[in-house]
Design an enzyme around this catalytic site. Structure first.
Site, mmCIF file in Angstrom:
data_model
loop_
_atom_site.group_PDB
_atom_site.id
_atom_site.type_symbol
_atom_site.label_atom_id
_atom_site.label_comp_id
_atom_site.label_asym_id
_atom_site.label_seq_id
_atom_site.Cartn_x
_atom_site.Cartn_y
_atom_site.Cartn_z
ATOM 1 C CE LYS A 49 82.386 67.318 -33.786
ATOM 2 N NZ LYS A 49 83.693 66.679 -34.089
ATOM 3 C CG ASP A 88 85.064 69.955 -33.039
ATOM 4 O OD1 ASP A 88 85.529 68.947 -33.570
ATOM 5 O OD2 ASP A 88 84.739 70.967 -33.693
ATOM 6 C CG PHE A 127 96.104 80.522 -33.339
ATOM 7 C CD1 PHE A 127 95.642 80.691 -32.037
ATOM 8 C CD2 PHE A 127 95.552 81.293 -34.341
ATOM 9 C CE1 PHE A 127 94.655 81.621 -31.750
ATOM 10 C CE2 PHE A 127 94.558 82.230 -34.066
ATOM 11 C CZ PHE A 127 94.108 82.390 -32.761
ATOM 12 N N GLY A 128 94.976 76.687 -32.776
ATOM 13 C CA GLY A 128 94.315 76.056 -31.623
ATOM 14 C C GLY A 128 94.968 74.728 -31.265
ATOM 15 C CG ASN A 129 93.965 70.511 -28.962
ATOM 16 O OD1 ASN A 129 93.585 69.577 -29.660
ATOM 17 N ND2 ASN A 129 94.743 70.329 -27.919
ATOM 18 C CB ALA A 137 97.217 74.607 -35.299
ATOM 19 C CD1 TRP A 138 100.888 73.882 -28.735
ATOM 20 C CD2 TRP A 138 99.590 72.097 -28.280
ATOM 21 N NE1 TRP A 138 101.390 73.265 -27.618
ATOM 22 C CE2 TRP A 138 100.623 72.180 -27.315
ATOM 23 C CE3 TRP A 138 98.661 71.063 -28.196
ATOM 24 C CZ2 TRP A 138 100.731 71.246 -26.276
ATOM 25 C CZ3 TRP A 138 98.775 70.142 -27.173
ATOM 26 C CH2 TRP A 138 99.794 70.241 -26.223
HETATM 27 O O1 2IT Z 1 86.466 65.699 -34.727
HETATM 28 C C1 2IT Z 1 86.895 64.958 -33.825
HETATM 29 O O2 2IT Z 1 87.232 63.796 -34.041
HETATM 30 C C2 2IT Z 1 86.934 65.493 -32.461
HETATM 31 N N1 2IT Z 1 86.592 66.651 -32.277
HETATM 32 C C3 2IT Z 1 87.359 64.625 -31.306
HETATM 33 C C4 2IT Z 1 86.201 63.840 -30.804
HETATM 34 C C5 2IT Z 1 86.475 63.016 -29.573
HETATM 35 O O3 2IT Z 1 85.506 62.422 -29.098
HETATM 36 O O4 2IT Z 1 87.596 62.973 -29.073
#
Ligand code: 2IT
Length: 433
Positions: free
Chosen positions: A110, A150, A223-225, A227-228
């Site tokens: 991450k 993310d 309301f981001g990716n 939630a959409w």
């Molecule tokens: O929390 C997650 O699983 C993501 N943000 C996606 C991570 C990814 O490598 O697609």
């Protein structure tokens, strides 16, 4: 994770199976101590960039490479003002088990920055992404570490990051980042995948409990990716999304969200304003905004946290239950506070944790890596079928490891044990390194 608690639960479920229980204890004890505390590596770097006024701005950037026993580090980048090493370590830890659950060969990582995208122009976002990649590029690559989006990082940001990577590294492999655009190596359905996968998982939870999603009222946060994608699939499956929310408050949508409103969520994300009130301004007759309230104040059957960690407290859980909610599938990473999870589990509210529910996102990133490695692209049907299968398989793993003596399913335990066992086994088989 607590070895004694896992062992007590397992012993209750498999009384007398002494060899099995002994093997599990051995694995858990040998790995837990070292593992829980220690990511393999953390990079911290300064990111300097110039804002639209011509002033120099400085942020901190990070990449936490948590575990590579199963494959290259894989996980998103978060741009948010509250980002700290602690936040990214928890996310990397969760990511490692989640990725193990997908069945695909991906380790856990991450990263991100305390850069705050709110109120920034597109040009500022581009300059920040370019400056961030100036450092990050040294530690990533298709067989090394593959970041994605993310919170605060979507298709636009991945574009700027990928452009700069290729320019600097002079390497044009399409598999350095996932979540790419469709014309430059992205997988069809990756933008939708976290939300779609979450709804497929929710369907399995409901079916296993003898219920159906059709006509159910869903309250979701954000309301981001994510939630959409969740709203899109929920409506497609015949459910009614009656609430979305943001940091400023909640929009109640009594007649259910429409296609036009779902499309408008993308504009709201792209505006960098971070205000859900914009939905009520745009659709005054359909959405009613209340400042300072959460989605959990709106009566619903199913709650889907889709925004940020700890966004649903014990009090929220009580309010949901009092208003008739009987299922909560966590779509955000660690969206529910421990007290909320405990309350749901004690009071007969079906609950499933983020690392199982939201794994469709990273799973489809894994499918994007496969397509990139093979230099081809699959059709929507092919990707969707694979995503379906992966979510079903994760549900089966939760049932296998989480079924209780009374026949109920503890999805938290199931997901934790299934993910952990796989990572632990991979580490043990590869020796002390
Ligand atoms: O929390 C997650 O699983 C993501 N943000 C996606 C991570 C990814 O490598 O697609």
């Amino acid at each position: 994770m607590n070895v004694e608690k896992i062992m007590a639960d397992l012993e209750a479920k498999h009384p007398g199976e002494s060899e099995y229980l002994q093997a599990v204890r051995e694995v858990l004890e040998s790995i837990e101590e070292v593992y829980n505390q220690h990511p393999e590596r953390i990079f911290t770097f300064r990111v300097t960039w110039i804002d639209d006024k011509g002033e120099v701005q400085t942020n901190l950037g990070y990449r936490v490479q948590f575990n590579s026993a199963i494959g290259p580090y894989k996980g998103g980048l978060r741009f948010h003002k509250a980002v700290t090493p602690s936040m990214l370590k928890f996310l990397g830890f969760e990511q490692t088990f989640k990725n193990a659950l997908t069945t695909l060969p991906m380790g856990g990582g991450k990263g991100g920055s305390d850069f705050d995208p709110v109120g920034k122009s597109d040009a500022e976002i581009m300059r920040f992404c370019q400056a961030f990649m100036l450092e990050l590029r040294h530690n990533i690559g298709p067989d090394q570490d593959v970041p994605a989006g993310d919170v605060g990082v979507g298709g636009r940001e991945i574009g700027f990051l990928n452009g700069m990577y290729q320019k600097l590294a002079r390497q044009y492999h399409t598999g350095v980042l996932t979540g790419k655009g469709m014309t430059w190596g992205g997988s069809i359905l990756r933008p939708e995948a976290t939300g779609f996968g979450a709804l497929y998982f929710t369907q399995h939870v409901l079916h296993t409990a003898g219920k159906d999603i059709k006509d159910k009222k869903i309250a979701l946060s954000g309301f981001g990716n994510v939630a959409w994608g969740a709203a899109t699939k929920a409506v497609e499956l015949g459910a009614k999304v009656v609430a979305i929310s943001g940091p400023d408050g909640v929009c109640e949508i009594p007649d259910g969200i429409t296609k036009e409103m779902i499309d408008y969520m993308l504009d709201m994300r792209a505006s960098n304003r971070n205000k859900v009130e914009d939905m009520a301004t745009k659709f005054p007759g359909q959405a009613k905004f209340t400042a300072g309230k959460k989605a959990w104040s709106i009566p619903c059957d199913i709650a889907l946290p889709c925004a940020f960690q700890n966004e649903l407290s014990e009090d929220d859980a009580k309010e949901l239950k009092a208003n008739g909610c009987w299922c909560c599938c966590e779509v955000s990473n660690m969206g529910c506070q421990p007290g909320a999870i405990h309350f749901f589990q004690k009071n007969g509210v079906l609950f499933a944790p983020g690392k199982a529910v939201n794994a469709g996102g990273v799973a489809t990133s894994g499918l994007e890596m496969t397509q990139n490695a093979a230099h081809l692209s699959w059709s929507a049907k092919e990707v969707d079928e694979k995503l379906h299968w992966i979510m079903e398989n994760i549900h089966e793993q939760c049932v296998k490891f989480g079924t209780q003596a009374d026949g109920s399913i503890d999805y938290v335990k199931g997901a934790n044990i299934a993910g952990f066992m796989k990572v632990a086994q991979a580490m043990l088989e590869q020796g002390v390194i």
